[in-house]
Each structure stands twice: as C-alpha cells, then as structure tokens.
Design a protein around this motif. Structure first.
Motif, mmCIF file in Angstrom:
data_model
loop_
_atom_site.group_PDB
_atom_site.id
_atom_site.type_symbol
_atom_site.label_atom_id
_atom_site.label_comp_id
_atom_site.label_asym_id
_atom_site.label_seq_id
_atom_site.Cartn_x
_atom_site.Cartn_y
_atom_site.Cartn_z
ATOM 1 N N ILE A 1 0.833 -1.200 0.000
ATOM 2 C CA ILE A 1 0.000 0.000 0.000
ATOM 3 C C ILE A 1 0.867 1.249 0.000
ATOM 4 C CG2 ILE A 1 -1.838 1.241 1.198
ATOM 5 C CD1 ILE A 1 -2.473 -1.414 2.639
ATOM 6 N N LEU A 2 0.505 2.218 -0.830
ATOM 7 C CA LEU A 2 1.137 3.536 -0.791
ATOM 8 C C LEU A 2 0.226 4.453 0.020
ATOM 9 C CD1 LEU A 2 3.264 5.608 -1.640
ATOM 10 C CD2 LEU A 2 1.927 6.020 -3.728
ATOM 11 N N PHE A 3 0.712 4.892 1.176
ATOM 12 C CA PHE A 3 -0.039 5.801 2.041
ATOM 13 C C PHE A 3 0.266 7.239 1.635
ATOM 14 C CE2 PHE A 3 0.227 1.940 4.565
ATOM 15 C CZ PHE A 3 -1.061 1.826 5.055
ATOM 16 N N VAL A 4 -0.780 8.030 1.460
ATOM 17 C CA VAL A 4 -0.633 9.412 0.993
ATOM 18 C C VAL A 4 -0.997 10.363 2.128
ATOM 19 C CG1 VAL A 4 -1.287 11.098 -0.749
ATOM 20 C CG2 VAL A 4 -1.216 8.657 -1.331
ATOM 21 N N ASN A 5 -0.029 11.122 2.577
ATOM 22 C CA ASN A 5 -0.196 12.037 3.696
ATOM 23 C C ASN A 5 -0.712 13.388 3.212
ATOM 24 O OD1 ASN A 5 0.096 13.594 6.064
ATOM 25 N ND2 ASN A 5 2.267 13.963 5.635
ATOM 26 N N LEU A 6 -1.944 13.755 3.618
ATOM 27 C CA LEU A 6 -2.521 15.049 3.247
ATOM 28 C C LEU A 6 -2.575 16.036 4.404
ATOM 29 C CD1 LEU A 6 -4.322 12.864 1.213
ATOM 30 C CD2 LEU A 6 -5.022 15.115 0.441
ATOM 31 N N ALA A 7 -2.097 15.652 5.575
ATOM 32 C CA ALA A 7 -2.154 16.547 6.738
ATOM 33 C C ALA A 7 -1.200 17.722 6.539
ATOM 34 C CB ALA A 7 -1.806 15.783 8.013
ATOM 35 N N MET B 1 3.907 8.854 0.742
ATOM 36 C CA MET B 1 3.987 9.936 -0.243
ATOM 37 C C MET B 1 3.254 11.145 0.314
ATOM 38 S SD MET B 1 2.427 9.957 -4.117
ATOM 39 C CE MET B 1 2.443 11.446 -5.131
ATOM 40 N N GLY B 2 3.798 12.327 0.092
ATOM 41 C CA GLY B 2 3.127 13.551 0.520
ATOM 42 C C GLY B 2 2.336 14.168 -0.618
ATOM 43 N N MET B 3 1.113 14.585 -0.338
ATOM 44 C CA MET B 3 0.280 15.310 -1.304
ATOM 45 C C MET B 3 -0.594 16.252 -0.482
ATOM 46 S SD MET B 3 -0.581 15.837 -4.503
ATOM 47 C CE MET B 3 -0.104 14.421 -5.500
ATOM 48 N N PRO C 1 6.155 16.823 -3.082
ATOM 49 C CA PRO C 1 7.602 16.915 -3.317
ATOM 50 C C PRO C 1 8.140 15.729 -4.117
ATOM 51 C CG PRO C 1 7.223 16.034 -1.138
ATOM 52 C CD PRO C 1 5.856 16.291 -1.743
ATOM 53 N N GLU C 2 7.249 14.827 -4.548
ATOM 54 C CA GLU C 2 7.671 13.553 -5.134
ATOM 55 C C GLU C 2 7.970 13.656 -6.632
ATOM 56 O OE1 GLU C 2 8.047 11.319 -2.891
ATOM 57 O OE2 GLU C 2 6.806 12.110 -1.275
ATOM 58 N N GLU D 1 4.730 3.268 -10.129
ATOM 59 C CA GLU D 1 3.384 3.168 -10.689
ATOM 60 C C GLU D 1 2.336 3.803 -9.782
ATOM 61 O OE1 GLU D 1 -0.032 -0.254 -11.366
ATOM 62 O OE2 GLU D 1 2.057 -0.862 -11.130
ATOM 63 N N LYS D 2 2.414 3.501 -8.492
ATOM 64 C CA LYS D 2 1.388 4.004 -7.579
ATOM 65 C C LYS D 2 1.555 5.497 -7.319
ATOM 66 C CE LYS D 2 0.627 -0.501 -5.492
ATOM 67 N NZ LYS D 2 0.769 -1.367 -4.300
ATOM 68 N N CYS D 3 2.796 5.958 -7.277
ATOM 69 C CA CYS D 3 3.034 7.389 -7.091
ATOM 70 C C CYS D 3 2.478 8.176 -8.274
ATOM 71 C CB CYS D 3 4.525 7.649 -6.937
ATOM 72 S SG CYS D 3 4.929 9.381 -6.617
ATOM 73 N N LEU D 4 2.740 7.682 -9.474
ATOM 74 C CA LEU D 4 2.180 8.317 -10.659
ATOM 75 C C LEU D 4 0.656 8.225 -10.652
ATOM 76 C CD1 LEU D 4 4.676 7.116 -13.417
ATOM 77 C CD2 LEU D 4 4.485 9.401 -12.443
ATOM 78 N N GLY D 5 0.141 7.121 -10.120
ATOM 79 C CA GLY D 5 -1.302 6.962 -10.005
ATOM 80 C C GLY D 5 -1.914 8.018 -9.108
ATOM 81 N N VAL D 6 -1.216 8.369 -8.018
ATOM 82 C CA VAL D 6 -1.701 9.401 -7.107
ATOM 83 C C VAL D 6 -1.689 10.759 -7.797
ATOM 84 C CG1 VAL D 6 -1.227 10.643 -4.957
ATOM 85 C CG2 VAL D 6 -1.022 8.152 -5.023
#
Length: 236
Positions: free
Chosen positions: A90-96, A114-116, A136-137, A143-148
């Motif tokens: 799982i790629l966890f995406v931090n939005l905080a 990943m930060g978003m 910042p990525e 693949e998953k980072c690009l997916g985000v």
C-alpha cells in the motif's frame, strides 16, 4: 492493467470535499472509519464510494489517502501495525498540512509514504473544485506514485514543491483573513452597526471581494475603492 484500488480515512471537511470531487469524475473510493455506521452514512452520499467493512480490508487496497488531522496519523499507523496487517503493497498518501512526510518516513521506515498536500480551503474545494495540490515527489516515478498524481490531476492541478510551502501559505492567508475579519467586526460594533448587517458583511461582502480581487474582476464599486486606497497611500 486493472485500476488502482483507492481508500481513504478522514470524513471531515477536506475528506468530504475530496470525495465529492472524486465522485464527480467517477473515481471509486473506499472509506474507512472505526465507526462502521459513520463510514456507511458517509459513503451513501456518493455514488462511487463504498465503506470498508473492516480495517483488515485495507490489505486489498493499492493507495490509501490519509485525510486525518496531523495529530491522528501516527495513532492510525500504530493501530494498523498492532494488528500485523500486510501493508507493504500500500502507498499511504499524507494530506495533513502540518505533518511532514519525512517525519513519518523516519518513524515508519517499512511503510511506503507519499506527501500530497492541499493548498486552499476545503469549502472552496467542495463548492468549486479545481483544487491545488502540492507534492515533493517529483523524482518518484513508481506506478502508484504516478497513479496518485494522476488521481489529483483529475480534480485540480498538481505542483511539485516542498511540502512546507503549503502550511506557510495556508497559515499566513488564514492569519490575514482572521485579522481582517476581526478589524471589520470591531469597527462596525464600535459604530453601533446592527449585528445582522455585520453578519452579511462578514459572510458575503468580505469573502466575495477578496475572491474578485484575486481574479482581477472587482467591478466598478470595488475598483473605485481600490483607487481611493491607492491615492491615500501616495498622499502619505
């Protein structure tokens, strides 16, 4: 290649705004909340949303959006790790806004992070869409980072920059907005203006003038006042 399975924790103002935008572009999203009824009631508002029946179902996801308060993210991760769930895929995406992804990487080195970050106000995103998201990525081409990145590009624009700029901009803009609101309220109150008039000025005139100014379309009345302000500044 099958579409990436996306999940989300956080059903507050930003979570609601994001889900509305995802729903409008037909992006399916699974919602997790420890109270299954709250997850169910939330997901029922959106055609393309479903609840996660249990936290163990997170193992089936590819991307998980953390739309939680900064103070709750580590608590959430700790609860996952205590259950020995399979999280490596799982790629966890931090939005905080105020939680730096680099800090989370140091504490949870075995998790993919990943930060978003969202720059702006959740109510604006809810009503108007076209969000601005910062990550910042730039060099992460997984693949998953690009997916985000593709995911957020569907509901707005993604810029590559340091995460810290989001808190800086949001904090300063909020400070000036509160300052202007307090000064306006105090000025009207001192003059004995009726509360109903003050409320209208605060929730309609002030925010709409700011929005118009930022878009360069103040209108005749607003431009006249702007000119008066400029002339007064030059006279001093």
């Amino acid at each position: 290649m099958p579409p990436l399975k996306i999940g989300m924790a956080g059903i507050g103002r930003l979570g609601t705004a994001l889900m509305k935008q995802f729903d409008q572009v037909k992006i399916g999203t699974y919602v997790y909340h420890p109270d299954i009824k709250k997850a169910q009631n939330f997901s029922r508002q959106f055609q393309h949303s479903n609840k996660l029946e249990a936290i163990t179902d997170i193992e089936k996801l590819d991307i998980f959006l953390l739309v939680l308060p900064a103070s709750k993210i580590e608590e959430f991760f700790d609860s996952l790790l205590e259950q020995n769930l399979l999280l490596s895929n799982i790629l966890f995406v931090n939005l905080a806004t105020s939680k730096q992804t680099s800090e989370l990487r140091q504490k949870y080195p075995d998790l993919k992070l990943m930060g978003m970050k969202f720059m702006g106000h959740a109510q604006d995103l809810l009503e108007h869409g076209k969000g601005l998201f910062i990550t910042p990525e730039r060099n992460n081409v997984g693949e998953k980072c690009l997916g985000v990145v593709n995911l957020f590009n569907k509901i707005g624009d993604v810029c590559y920059d340091d995460e810290a700029v989001v808190e800086k901009i949001n904090r300063r803009a909020t400070w000036y907005a509160i300052k202007a609101s307090k000064e306006l309220e105090n000025s009207f109150t001192a003059e004995g203006i009726k509360p109903i008039y003050i409320t209208k000025a605060m929730d309609s005139v002030l925010p709409e003038v700011i929005r118009s100014y930022s878009k360069g379309n103040l209108g005749h009345f607003g431009n006249q006042i702007a000119l008066e302000m400029e002339n007064n500044r030059k006279d001093k």
